[in-house]
Design an enzyme around this catalytic site. Sequence first.
Site, PDB file in Angstrom:
ATOM      1  N   ASP A 203       0.814  -1.222   0.000  1.00  0.00           N
ATOM      2  CA  ASP A 203       0.000   0.000   0.000  1.00  0.00           C
ATOM      3  C   ASP A 203       0.847   1.270   0.000  1.00  0.00           C
ATOM      4  O   ASP A 203       0.310   2.367  -0.044  1.00  0.00           O
ATOM      5  CB  ASP A 203      -0.937  -0.009   1.216  1.00  0.00           C
ATOM      6  CG  ASP A 203      -2.003   1.072   1.159  1.00  0.00           C
ATOM      7  OD1 ASP A 203      -2.555   1.318   0.076  1.00  0.00           O
ATOM      8  OD2 ASP A 203      -2.271   1.691   2.207  1.00  0.00           O
ATOM      9  N   SER A 228      -6.602   5.226  -0.231  1.00  0.00           N
ATOM     10  CA  SER A 228      -6.941   3.928  -0.817  1.00  0.00           C
ATOM     11  C   SER A 228      -8.435   3.660  -0.680  1.00  0.00           C
ATOM     12  O   SER A 228      -9.035   3.964   0.353  1.00  0.00           O
ATOM     13  CB  SER A 228      -6.162   2.812  -0.114  1.00  0.00           C
ATOM     14  OG  SER A 228      -4.772   3.042  -0.198  1.00  0.00           O
ATOM     15  N   GLN A 278      -5.137  -2.067  -6.990  1.00  0.00           N
ATOM     16  CA  GLN A 278      -5.713  -1.127  -6.026  1.00  0.00           C
ATOM     17  C   GLN A 278      -6.317   0.074  -6.756  1.00  0.00           C
ATOM     18  O   GLN A 278      -5.759   0.538  -7.748  1.00  0.00           O
ATOM     19  CB  GLN A 278      -4.636  -0.620  -5.053  1.00  0.00           C
ATOM     20  CG  GLN A 278      -5.164   0.347  -3.993  1.00  0.00           C
ATOM     21  CD  GLN A 278      -4.051   0.910  -3.137  1.00  0.00           C
ATOM     22  OE1 GLN A 278      -3.368   1.852  -3.512  1.00  0.00           O
ATOM     23  NE2 GLN A 278      -3.850   0.309  -1.963  1.00  0.00           N
TER      24      GLN A 278
END
Length: 286
Positions: A203, A228, A278
């Site tokens: 991430d 995110s 993502q």
Amino acid sequence: MTEALDALLDLLDLEQIERDYFRGRSRSALVPRVFGGQVAAQALVAAGRTVPGDRAPHSLHAYFLRAGDPGAPIVYMVDRIRDGRSFTTRRVVAVQHGNPIFHLSASFQTYEEGLEHQTDMPSAPDPESLPTAAEMLPRHLPADVAERLIEARAAVDLRYADAPPWASVGTAREPRSQVWFRTNGKLADDPLLHIALATYVSDMTLLDSVLLAHGRGGWAVGDVVGASLDHAMWFHRPFRADEWLLYDQESPSASAGRGLGQARIYTQDGRLAVTVIQEGVVRVPR
């Protein structure tokens, strides 16, 4: 083992407060919310604590629902969806202040032989030939921002193959980036731990490729606001997070205030270990 890595491993060692309930703490945040990679890694650890030891994660799918409060504990509630002969499925809800902040579904599998093929590893410079992120950051960012980033990422050795967004502001280029990473210290031989740490790192830089396409530097320079939204990972082959891994990332699309990043993680000897996708909020401040 570095003190920073020791502190990160301590964060992933969740407290079990009931049969399927776990409590995690947070570290100091660079922004006023919990780092998404931490929540995803802790949720995966919580799920894994309820799964037989011969089954490793092969995929996870997650949504970030609310910003986490770094000053409060997070409770992870695990739902034992299914225990099959080969596969185990778990659902995890992370809760703070009575509200869900994160939702994860993860599937675990016993090892078995099967068909084998993979996409070839792309070319990349030797990680040992590249400067560390800690060496690069002070050259391109204000001292206070660089110091906070170095502290937040001290558990991981990150090495950029090319200039990251915050080092190339104003220069749009191909929406692709490569980062080598490994933990700053050796880890125990626990497959779940290595997968959780790769989840944590995944991430950190995945949406960088979105920024590169537009010459934006990201939150570190204040020209983009981001967060995110969802995160998916598929774990194809065993790997160690304390050995060099190549994070090959690209962005196929950005629109409607969102950017999509997709990536593959390879071991240094060329095995495809993980696929990651993502989507995140990517907004230009008005």
